[in-house]
Design an enzyme around this catalytic site. Structure first.
Site, PDB file in Angstrom:
ATOM      1  N   GLY A 122       0.784  -1.227   0.000  1.00  0.00           N
ATOM      2  CA  GLY A 122       0.000   0.000   0.000  1.00  0.00           C
ATOM      3  C   GLY A 122       0.812   1.272   0.000  1.00  0.00           C
ATOM      4  O   GLY A 122       0.271   2.356   0.216  1.00  0.00           O
ATOM      5  N   ASP A 250      -8.564  -0.202 -16.245  1.00  0.00           N
ATOM      6  CA  ASP A 250      -8.729   0.400 -14.920  1.00  0.00           C
ATOM      7  C   ASP A 250      -7.943   1.694 -14.793  1.00  0.00           C
ATOM      8  O   ASP A 250      -8.074   2.397 -13.780  1.00  0.00           O
ATOM      9  CB  ASP A 250      -8.315  -0.579 -13.822  1.00  0.00           C
ATOM     10  CG  ASP A 250      -6.885  -1.066 -13.985  1.00  0.00           C
ATOM     11  OD1 ASP A 250      -6.622  -1.750 -14.978  1.00  0.00           O
ATOM     12  OD2 ASP A 250      -6.027  -0.753 -13.125  1.00  0.00           O
TER      13      ASP A 250
END
Length: 449
Positions: A122, A250
Protein backbone atom coordinates in the site's frame (compact mmCIF):
# COMPACT_ATOMS: atom_id res chain seq x y z
CA UNK A 1 -11.96 31.22 -4.76
CA UNK A 2 -13.46 29.78 -1.58
CA UNK A 3 -13.17 26.08 -0.82
CA UNK A 4 -16.47 24.44 -1.82
CA UNK A 5 -16.64 20.89 -0.46
CA UNK A 6 -18.74 18.18 -2.06
CA UNK A 7 -19.83 14.63 -1.20
CA UNK A 8 -21.27 13.56 -4.55
CA UNK A 9 -19.71 10.08 -4.51
CA UNK A 10 -21.92 9.15 -1.55
CA UNK A 11 -24.93 9.22 -3.89
CA UNK A 12 -23.74 5.94 -5.37
CA UNK A 13 -23.95 4.00 -2.13
CA UNK A 14 -21.48 1.88 -0.22
CA UNK A 15 -21.45 -0.97 -2.75
CA UNK A 16 -19.11 1.22 -4.83
CA UNK A 17 -16.40 1.70 -2.20
CA UNK A 18 -14.97 0.69 1.16
CA UNK A 19 -14.37 3.10 4.02
CA UNK A 20 -10.69 2.88 4.98
CA UNK A 21 -8.12 4.56 7.19
CA UNK A 22 -4.82 6.04 6.09
CA UNK A 23 -1.56 4.49 7.22
CA UNK A 24 0.31 6.13 10.08
CA UNK A 25 3.69 7.28 8.82
CA UNK A 26 6.89 7.69 10.88
CA UNK A 27 7.54 11.07 9.25
CA UNK A 28 5.65 13.64 7.19
CA UNK A 29 8.15 15.83 5.35
CA UNK A 30 6.53 18.15 2.82
CA UNK A 31 8.41 17.92 -0.47
CA UNK A 32 5.99 19.45 -3.00
CA UNK A 33 2.81 21.49 -2.74
CA UNK A 34 1.07 22.66 -5.87
CA UNK A 35 -0.25 26.07 -4.90
CA UNK A 36 -1.28 26.78 -8.49
CA UNK A 37 -3.65 23.80 -8.42
CA UNK A 38 -4.66 24.53 -4.83
CA UNK A 39 -5.78 28.03 -5.83
CA UNK A 40 -8.24 26.49 -8.29
CA UNK A 41 -10.04 24.65 -5.47
CA UNK A 42 -9.68 27.23 -2.70
CA UNK A 43 -6.95 25.50 -0.67
CA UNK A 44 -3.91 27.66 -1.39
CA UNK A 45 -4.29 29.44 1.96
CA UNK A 46 -3.41 26.37 4.02
CA UNK A 47 -0.27 26.70 6.12
CA UNK A 48 2.36 24.01 5.68
CA UNK A 49 1.28 22.50 9.02
CA UNK A 50 -2.35 22.38 7.87
CA UNK A 51 -1.28 20.97 4.51
CA UNK A 52 0.60 18.12 6.19
CA UNK A 53 -2.32 17.46 8.55
CA UNK A 54 -4.68 16.99 5.59
CA UNK A 55 -2.39 15.41 3.00
CA UNK A 56 0.06 13.51 5.21
CA UNK A 57 -2.18 12.44 8.10
CA UNK A 58 -5.46 12.77 6.18
CA UNK A 59 -7.50 14.73 8.63
CA UNK A 60 -10.79 15.36 6.75
CA UNK A 61 -11.30 18.60 4.89
CA UNK A 62 -14.20 20.55 6.33
CA UNK A 63 -17.51 19.57 4.76
CA UNK A 64 -16.06 17.00 2.38
CA UNK A 65 -15.87 13.23 2.84
CA UNK A 66 -15.83 12.18 6.50
CA UNK A 67 -13.74 9.07 5.72
CA UNK A 68 -11.42 8.03 2.90
CA UNK A 69 -13.04 5.67 0.39
CA UNK A 70 -11.22 2.90 -1.50
CA UNK A 71 -13.08 2.59 -4.80
CA UNK A 72 -14.08 -0.79 -6.22
CA UNK A 73 -13.38 -1.69 -9.84
CA UNK A 74 -12.13 -4.43 -12.14
CA UNK A 75 -10.24 -4.12 -15.40
CA UNK A 76 -8.28 -5.64 -18.22
CA UNK A 77 -4.55 -5.55 -17.51
CA UNK A 78 -2.59 -6.09 -20.73
CA UNK A 79 -5.85 -7.52 -22.17
CA UNK A 80 -6.29 -10.07 -19.35
CA UNK A 81 -9.39 -9.53 -17.22
CA UNK A 82 -8.66 -9.13 -13.51
CA UNK A 83 -11.59 -9.16 -11.04
CA UNK A 84 -9.32 -8.86 -8.00
CA UNK A 85 -8.24 -5.23 -8.23
CA UNK A 86 -9.49 -1.93 -6.85
CA UNK A 87 -7.88 0.91 -4.93
CA UNK A 88 -5.03 -1.09 -3.42
CA UNK A 89 -2.69 1.71 -2.31
CA UNK A 90 -4.88 4.76 -2.63
CA UNK A 91 -8.30 6.15 -1.84
CA UNK A 92 -10.65 9.00 -2.62
CA UNK A 93 -9.92 11.54 0.12
CA UNK A 94 -12.12 14.52 -0.73
CA UNK A 95 -14.37 16.12 -3.33
CA UNK A 96 -14.88 19.79 -4.13
CA UNK A 97 -15.71 22.12 -7.03
CA UNK A 98 -13.03 24.07 -8.84
CA UNK A 99 -12.96 27.55 -10.34
CA UNK A 100 -14.65 26.18 -13.48
CA UNK A 101 -17.48 24.73 -11.36
CA UNK A 102 -16.35 21.16 -12.08
CA UNK A 103 -16.59 18.35 -9.55
CA UNK A 104 -13.03 17.45 -8.56
CA UNK A 105 -11.48 14.65 -6.52
CA UNK A 106 -8.43 14.53 -4.33
CA UNK A 107 -7.15 10.97 -4.53
CA UNK A 108 -4.07 9.37 -3.05
CA UNK A 109 -1.25 7.05 -4.00
CA UNK A 110 0.78 5.32 -1.30
CA UNK A 111 -1.65 6.02 1.57
CA UNK A 112 -1.72 2.48 2.97
CA UNK A 113 -3.38 -0.87 2.57
CA UNK A 114 -7.04 -1.36 1.69
CA UNK A 115 -9.23 -4.44 1.17
CA UNK A 116 -7.92 -4.44 -2.44
CA UNK A 117 -4.19 -4.44 -1.67
CA UNK A 118 -3.83 -8.21 -2.14
CA UNK A 119 -0.15 -8.80 -1.31
CA UNK A 120 0.96 -5.18 -1.73
CA UNK A 121 2.17 -2.93 1.07
CA UNK A 122 0.00 0.00 0.00
CA UNK A 123 3.00 2.31 -0.19
CA UNK A 124 4.60 4.51 -2.86
CA UNK A 125 8.32 4.97 -3.40
CA UNK A 126 9.59 8.53 -3.22
CA UNK A 127 11.03 8.06 -6.71
CA UNK A 128 7.55 7.12 -7.98
CA UNK A 129 6.17 10.32 -6.47
CA UNK A 130 8.91 12.46 -8.03
CA UNK A 131 8.29 10.85 -11.41
CA UNK A 132 4.57 11.63 -11.16
CA UNK A 133 5.29 15.30 -10.47
CA UNK A 134 7.45 15.46 -13.60
CA UNK A 135 4.91 13.62 -15.78
CA UNK A 136 1.92 15.71 -14.77
CA UNK A 137 3.71 19.04 -15.00
CA UNK A 138 5.06 18.25 -18.47
CA UNK A 139 1.75 16.94 -19.79
CA UNK A 140 -0.15 19.95 -18.49
CA UNK A 141 2.35 22.22 -20.27
CA UNK A 142 1.91 20.25 -23.51
CA UNK A 143 -1.87 20.68 -23.51
CA UNK A 144 -2.81 17.17 -22.37
CA UNK A 145 -5.77 16.90 -19.98
CA UNK A 146 -4.12 15.30 -16.96
CA UNK A 147 -4.45 14.83 -13.25
CA UNK A 148 -2.20 17.21 -11.38
CA UNK A 149 0.19 16.27 -8.63
CA UNK A 150 -1.23 18.22 -5.72
CA UNK A 151 1.07 17.15 -2.90
CA UNK A 152 4.07 14.91 -2.22
CA UNK A 153 5.10 14.11 1.35
CA UNK A 154 8.03 11.90 2.30
CA UNK A 155 6.96 9.37 4.91
CA UNK A 156 10.15 7.95 6.43
CA UNK A 157 9.70 4.25 5.70
CA UNK A 158 12.13 1.97 3.87
CA UNK A 159 10.48 0.12 1.01
CA UNK A 160 11.66 -2.94 -0.85
CA UNK A 161 10.96 -3.22 -4.55
CA UNK A 162 12.13 -5.77 -7.08
CA UNK A 163 12.60 -3.32 -9.93
CA UNK A 164 14.78 -0.66 -8.28
CA UNK A 165 17.59 -0.51 -5.71
CA UNK A 166 16.20 -1.32 -2.25
CA UNK A 167 15.57 -0.30 0.41
CA UNK A 168 14.30 2.96 -1.01
CA UNK A 169 12.56 5.99 0.41
CA UNK A 170 8.77 6.25 0.71
CA UNK A 171 6.13 8.89 0.07
CA UNK A 172 2.43 9.60 -0.10
CA UNK A 173 1.07 11.51 -3.08
CA UNK A 174 -2.20 13.38 -3.53
CA UNK A 175 -3.50 14.05 -7.03
CA UNK A 176 -6.25 16.41 -8.18
CA UNK A 177 -8.50 14.70 -10.72
CA UNK A 178 -11.68 15.44 -12.63
CA UNK A 179 -13.16 12.22 -11.25
CA UNK A 180 -11.89 8.74 -10.46
CA UNK A 181 -14.63 6.73 -12.21
CA UNK A 182 -12.87 4.33 -14.56
CA UNK A 183 -13.94 2.08 -17.39
CA UNK A 184 -13.08 -0.69 -14.94
CA UNK A 185 -15.75 0.64 -12.56
CA UNK A 186 -18.37 -0.24 -15.17
CA UNK A 187 -16.69 -3.56 -15.93
CA UNK A 188 -17.06 -4.64 -12.32
CA UNK A 189 -20.79 -3.96 -12.37
CA UNK A 190 -21.16 -5.85 -15.65
CA UNK A 191 -19.17 -8.78 -14.20
CA UNK A 192 -21.66 -9.09 -11.32
CA UNK A 193 -24.65 -8.19 -13.56
CA UNK A 194 -25.58 -5.29 -11.27
CA UNK A 195 -27.74 -3.49 -13.82
CA UNK A 196 -29.49 -1.19 -11.36
CA UNK A 197 -26.15 -0.03 -9.98
CA UNK A 198 -24.86 0.48 -13.51
CA UNK A 199 -27.83 2.67 -14.39
CA UNK A 200 -27.14 4.67 -11.23
CA UNK A 201 -23.48 5.07 -12.19
CA UNK A 202 -24.39 6.20 -15.72
CA UNK A 203 -26.65 8.86 -14.23
CA UNK A 204 -23.96 9.96 -11.78
CA UNK A 205 -21.32 10.39 -14.50
CA UNK A 206 -23.65 12.19 -16.90
CA UNK A 207 -24.92 14.54 -14.20
CA UNK A 208 -21.65 15.41 -12.48
CA UNK A 209 -19.15 15.28 -15.35
CA UNK A 210 -21.18 16.08 -18.46
CA UNK A 211 -24.01 18.26 -17.11
CA UNK A 212 -26.77 16.03 -18.48
CA UNK A 213 -29.61 14.05 -16.97
CA UNK A 214 -30.22 10.36 -17.56
CA UNK A 215 -32.89 9.04 -19.95
CA UNK A 216 -33.57 6.11 -22.24
CA UNK A 217 -30.52 6.92 -24.35
CA UNK A 218 -28.24 7.63 -21.38
CA UNK A 219 -25.80 4.71 -21.93
CA UNK A 220 -25.19 5.65 -25.58
CA UNK A 221 -24.81 9.34 -24.72
CA UNK A 222 -22.31 8.48 -22.01
CA UNK A 223 -20.32 6.25 -24.36
CA UNK A 224 -20.28 8.98 -27.02
CA UNK A 225 -18.83 11.41 -24.49
CA UNK A 226 -16.20 8.93 -23.36
CA UNK A 227 -15.26 8.14 -26.97
CA UNK A 228 -14.84 11.87 -27.68
CA UNK A 229 -12.72 12.47 -24.58
CA UNK A 230 -10.54 9.35 -24.81
CA UNK A 231 -9.88 9.80 -28.54
CA UNK A 232 -8.78 13.35 -27.74
CA UNK A 233 -6.51 12.06 -24.98
CA UNK A 234 -4.92 9.57 -27.39
CA UNK A 235 -4.35 12.32 -29.95
CA UNK A 236 -2.71 14.63 -27.45
CA UNK A 237 -0.48 11.84 -26.17
CA UNK A 238 0.84 11.46 -29.70
CA UNK A 239 1.44 15.17 -30.27
CA UNK A 240 3.21 15.40 -26.90
CA UNK A 241 5.39 12.39 -27.73
CA UNK A 242 4.15 10.76 -24.53
CA UNK A 243 3.99 7.05 -23.75
CA UNK A 244 1.80 6.28 -20.75
CA UNK A 245 3.04 2.71 -20.48
CA UNK A 246 0.05 1.00 -18.81
CA UNK A 247 -3.17 1.78 -20.68
CA UNK A 248 -5.24 -0.85 -18.87
CA UNK A 249 -8.98 -0.31 -18.65
CA UNK A 250 -8.73 0.40 -14.92
CA UNK A 251 -6.38 3.30 -15.80
CA UNK A 252 -8.82 5.00 -18.20
CA UNK A 253 -10.94 7.70 -16.59
CA UNK A 254 -14.43 8.24 -18.09
CA UNK A 255 -13.78 12.00 -18.20
CA UNK A 256 -10.87 11.40 -20.58
CA UNK A 257 -8.35 12.86 -18.17
CA UNK A 258 -5.04 11.00 -18.15
CA UNK A 259 -3.84 9.83 -14.74
CA UNK A 260 -1.89 7.20 -12.77
CA UNK A 261 1.68 7.41 -14.03
CA UNK A 262 3.97 4.43 -13.54
CA UNK A 263 6.57 3.51 -16.19
CA UNK A 264 5.82 6.52 -18.46
CA UNK A 265 8.35 8.03 -20.84
CA UNK A 266 8.52 10.77 -23.44
CA UNK A 267 9.69 9.42 -26.79
CA UNK A 268 12.93 10.99 -28.03
CA UNK A 269 11.87 10.44 -31.67
CA UNK A 270 8.69 9.77 -33.66
CA UNK A 271 9.21 6.04 -33.30
CA UNK A 272 5.93 4.04 -33.25
CA UNK A 273 7.52 1.00 -31.57
CA UNK A 274 8.96 2.94 -28.62
CA UNK A 275 7.76 1.48 -25.29
CA UNK A 276 7.84 2.81 -21.74
CA UNK A 277 7.37 -0.31 -19.59
CA UNK A 278 10.20 -2.85 -19.44
CA UNK A 279 7.52 -5.54 -18.96
CA UNK A 280 5.61 -4.60 -22.15
CA UNK A 281 7.42 -7.29 -24.12
CA UNK A 282 4.88 -7.37 -26.97
CA UNK A 283 4.76 -3.58 -27.35
CA UNK A 284 1.02 -3.56 -26.64
CA UNK A 285 1.19 0.00 -25.30
CA UNK A 286 3.98 1.28 -27.55
CA UNK A 287 3.93 4.93 -28.66
CA UNK A 288 2.26 4.27 -32.01
CA UNK A 289 -0.24 1.74 -30.64
CA UNK A 290 -1.73 4.01 -27.97
CA UNK A 291 -4.76 5.09 -30.04
CA UNK A 292 -5.56 1.42 -30.70
CA UNK A 293 -5.13 0.57 -27.01
CA UNK A 294 -7.39 3.40 -25.84
CA UNK A 295 -10.02 2.47 -28.46
CA UNK A 296 -9.91 -1.11 -27.16
CA UNK A 297 -10.50 0.14 -23.62
CA UNK A 298 -13.43 2.28 -24.75
CA UNK A 299 -14.86 -0.84 -26.40
CA UNK A 300 -14.83 -2.55 -22.98
CA UNK A 301 -17.09 0.23 -21.72
CA UNK A 302 -19.43 -0.40 -24.66
CA UNK A 303 -19.49 -4.11 -23.86
CA UNK A 304 -20.31 -3.36 -20.23
CA UNK A 305 -23.08 -0.92 -21.15
CA UNK A 306 -24.64 -3.57 -23.39
CA UNK A 307 -26.32 -4.91 -20.24
CA UNK A 308 -28.52 -1.80 -20.04
CA UNK A 309 -28.66 -0.65 -23.67
CA UNK A 310 -29.48 -1.85 -27.15
CA UNK A 311 -26.44 -2.66 -29.23
CA UNK A 312 -26.92 -0.36 -32.24
CA UNK A 313 -26.54 3.03 -30.51
CA UNK A 314 -23.41 1.77 -28.75
CA UNK A 315 -21.91 0.63 -32.05
CA UNK A 316 -22.71 4.03 -33.55
CA UNK A 317 -20.97 5.80 -30.65
CA UNK A 318 -17.86 3.64 -31.02
CA UNK A 319 -17.70 4.33 -34.77
CA UNK A 320 -16.97 7.98 -33.97
CA UNK A 321 -13.60 7.24 -32.36
CA UNK A 322 -11.48 7.27 -35.53
CA UNK A 323 -12.94 10.53 -36.82
CA UNK A 324 -12.47 12.29 -33.49
CA UNK A 325 -8.92 10.97 -33.17
CA UNK A 326 -7.92 12.15 -36.65
CA UNK A 327 -9.41 15.58 -36.07
CA UNK A 328 -7.81 15.97 -32.66
CA UNK A 329 -4.34 14.67 -33.53
CA UNK A 330 -4.27 17.18 -36.39
CA UNK A 331 -5.35 19.97 -34.04
CA UNK A 332 -2.80 18.92 -31.41
CA UNK A 333 0.10 18.81 -33.87
CA UNK A 334 -0.84 22.23 -35.27
CA UNK A 335 -0.95 23.54 -31.70
CA UNK A 336 2.55 22.21 -31.07
CA UNK A 337 3.77 23.68 -34.34
CA UNK A 338 2.41 27.03 -33.20
CA UNK A 339 0.31 27.66 -36.32
CA UNK A 340 -3.36 28.38 -36.87
CA UNK A 341 -5.52 25.87 -38.78
CA UNK A 342 -6.43 26.51 -42.42
CA UNK A 343 -8.88 23.84 -43.58
CA UNK A 344 -9.48 20.17 -42.66
CA UNK A 345 -7.93 18.93 -45.91
CA UNK A 346 -4.89 21.23 -45.80
CA UNK A 347 -4.32 20.50 -42.14
CA UNK A 348 -4.52 16.75 -42.71
CA UNK A 349 -1.93 16.96 -45.50
CA UNK A 350 0.38 19.03 -43.32
CA UNK A 351 0.25 16.59 -40.42
CA UNK A 352 0.77 13.58 -42.70
CA UNK A 353 3.86 15.21 -44.18
CA UNK A 354 5.06 16.12 -40.69
CA UNK A 355 4.72 12.57 -39.32
CA UNK A 356 6.45 11.11 -42.38
CA UNK A 357 9.44 13.45 -42.08
CA UNK A 358 9.82 12.88 -38.34
CA UNK A 359 9.61 9.09 -38.69
CA UNK A 360 12.08 8.93 -41.60
CA UNK A 361 14.72 11.16 -40.06
CA UNK A 362 14.39 10.30 -36.36
CA UNK A 363 14.79 13.99 -35.59
CA UNK A 364 14.63 14.72 -31.84
CA UNK A 365 11.01 15.70 -31.20
CA UNK A 366 11.51 18.42 -28.63
CA UNK A 367 14.20 20.14 -30.66
CA UNK A 368 12.06 19.97 -33.79
CA UNK A 369 8.95 21.51 -32.21
CA UNK A 370 11.10 24.17 -30.58
CA UNK A 371 12.69 25.08 -33.91
CA UNK A 372 9.48 24.91 -35.94
CA UNK A 373 7.19 26.81 -33.56
CA UNK A 374 5.44 29.54 -35.50
CA UNK A 375 5.70 27.66 -38.81
CA UNK A 376 9.24 28.46 -40.00
CA UNK A 377 11.86 25.72 -40.20
CA UNK A 378 15.54 26.69 -39.93
CA UNK A 379 17.45 26.25 -43.22
CA UNK A 380 19.72 23.51 -41.85
CA UNK A 381 16.89 20.95 -41.67
CA UNK A 382 17.46 18.03 -44.07
CA UNK A 383 15.86 17.61 -47.51
CA UNK A 384 13.36 15.20 -45.95
CA UNK A 385 11.67 18.28 -44.48
CA UNK A 386 11.37 20.15 -47.79
CA UNK A 387 7.74 19.09 -48.33
CA UNK A 388 6.89 20.17 -44.81
CA UNK A 389 8.63 23.50 -45.30
CA UNK A 390 6.56 24.04 -48.43
CA UNK A 391 3.32 23.27 -46.63
CA UNK A 392 4.16 25.55 -43.70
CA UNK A 393 4.53 28.56 -46.02
CA UNK A 394 0.73 28.73 -46.21
CA UNK A 395 0.25 28.86 -42.40
CA UNK A 396 0.15 31.78 -40.02
CA UNK A 397 1.74 31.65 -36.54
CA UNK A 398 -0.76 31.50 -33.70
CA UNK A 399 1.66 33.25 -31.35
CA UNK A 400 4.80 35.31 -31.72
CA UNK A 401 8.13 33.92 -30.52
CA UNK A 402 8.61 36.86 -28.16
CA UNK A 403 8.67 34.96 -24.87
CA UNK A 404 12.05 34.55 -23.17
CA UNK A 405 11.71 30.77 -23.53
CA UNK A 406 12.50 30.99 -27.25
CA UNK A 407 15.91 32.51 -26.60
CA UNK A 408 17.11 29.39 -24.79
CA UNK A 409 16.92 25.65 -25.45
CA UNK A 410 13.92 23.31 -25.64
CA UNK A 411 12.53 21.94 -22.39
CA UNK A 412 12.53 18.14 -22.62
CA UNK A 413 11.68 15.30 -20.26
CA UNK A 414 13.72 12.34 -21.43
CA UNK A 415 14.65 9.43 -19.21
CA UNK A 416 18.28 10.45 -18.58
CA UNK A 417 17.19 13.76 -17.08
CA UNK A 418 14.48 12.10 -15.00
CA UNK A 419 17.09 9.73 -13.58
CA UNK A 420 19.51 12.59 -12.93
CA UNK A 421 16.85 14.54 -11.02
CA UNK A 422 16.15 11.48 -8.90
CA UNK A 423 19.87 10.76 -8.38
CA UNK A 424 20.37 14.23 -6.84
CA UNK A 425 17.63 13.44 -4.30
CA UNK A 426 18.71 9.85 -3.63
CA UNK A 427 22.43 10.60 -3.27
CA UNK A 428 22.53 14.00 -1.56
CA UNK A 429 18.90 14.94 -0.75
CA UNK A 430 19.21 17.76 -3.26
CA UNK A 431 15.72 18.84 -4.36
CA UNK A 432 16.99 21.84 -6.31
CA UNK A 433 17.04 20.09 -9.72
CA UNK A 434 13.42 18.96 -9.30
CA UNK A 435 12.15 22.40 -8.34
CA UNK A 436 14.20 24.00 -11.11
CA UNK A 437 12.72 21.58 -13.63
CA UNK A 438 9.16 22.32 -12.54
CA UNK A 439 9.90 26.04 -12.94
CA UNK A 440 11.39 25.43 -16.40
CA UNK A 441 8.34 23.43 -17.49
CA UNK A 442 6.00 26.18 -16.33
CA UNK A 443 8.17 28.72 -18.15
CA UNK A 444 7.73 26.71 -21.35
CA UNK A 445 3.98 26.44 -20.72
CA UNK A 446 3.73 30.24 -20.68
CA UNK A 447 5.39 30.40 -24.08
CA UNK A 448 3.13 27.73 -25.58
CA UNK A 449 -0.18 28.72 -24.00
Amino acid sequence: MDFTPQQAILELGDSFYDSVAAARFPQTILRFRNDRAAAQVGLEGLSDAEWIAHFGRFEPLRGSLPNPLALRYHGHQFRVYNPEIGDGRGFLFAQMTDDRDRLMDLGTKGSGQTPWSRFGDGRLTLKGGVREILATEMLEALNVETSRTFSLIETGEELHRGDEPSPTRSSVLVRLNHGHIRIGTFQRLAHFRETEAMERLVGYVLRHYYGEEAGDDAPARLLAHVVERTATMAARFMAAGFVHGVLNSDNINVTGESFDYGPWRFAPFWEPGFTAAYFDHAGLYAFGRQPEAIYWDAMQLAISLRQISEEEPLIEAMEGFAEVYQREVTAALLWRLGVTPRSPEADRILTNVLEKALAETLTPLDQFFFDAFGGTLPPDYAEAFDDLRGQLEFYQPRKARDHAYWSGAPCSMLIDEVEAIWAAIAESDDWGPLYAKVAAIRHMAEALA
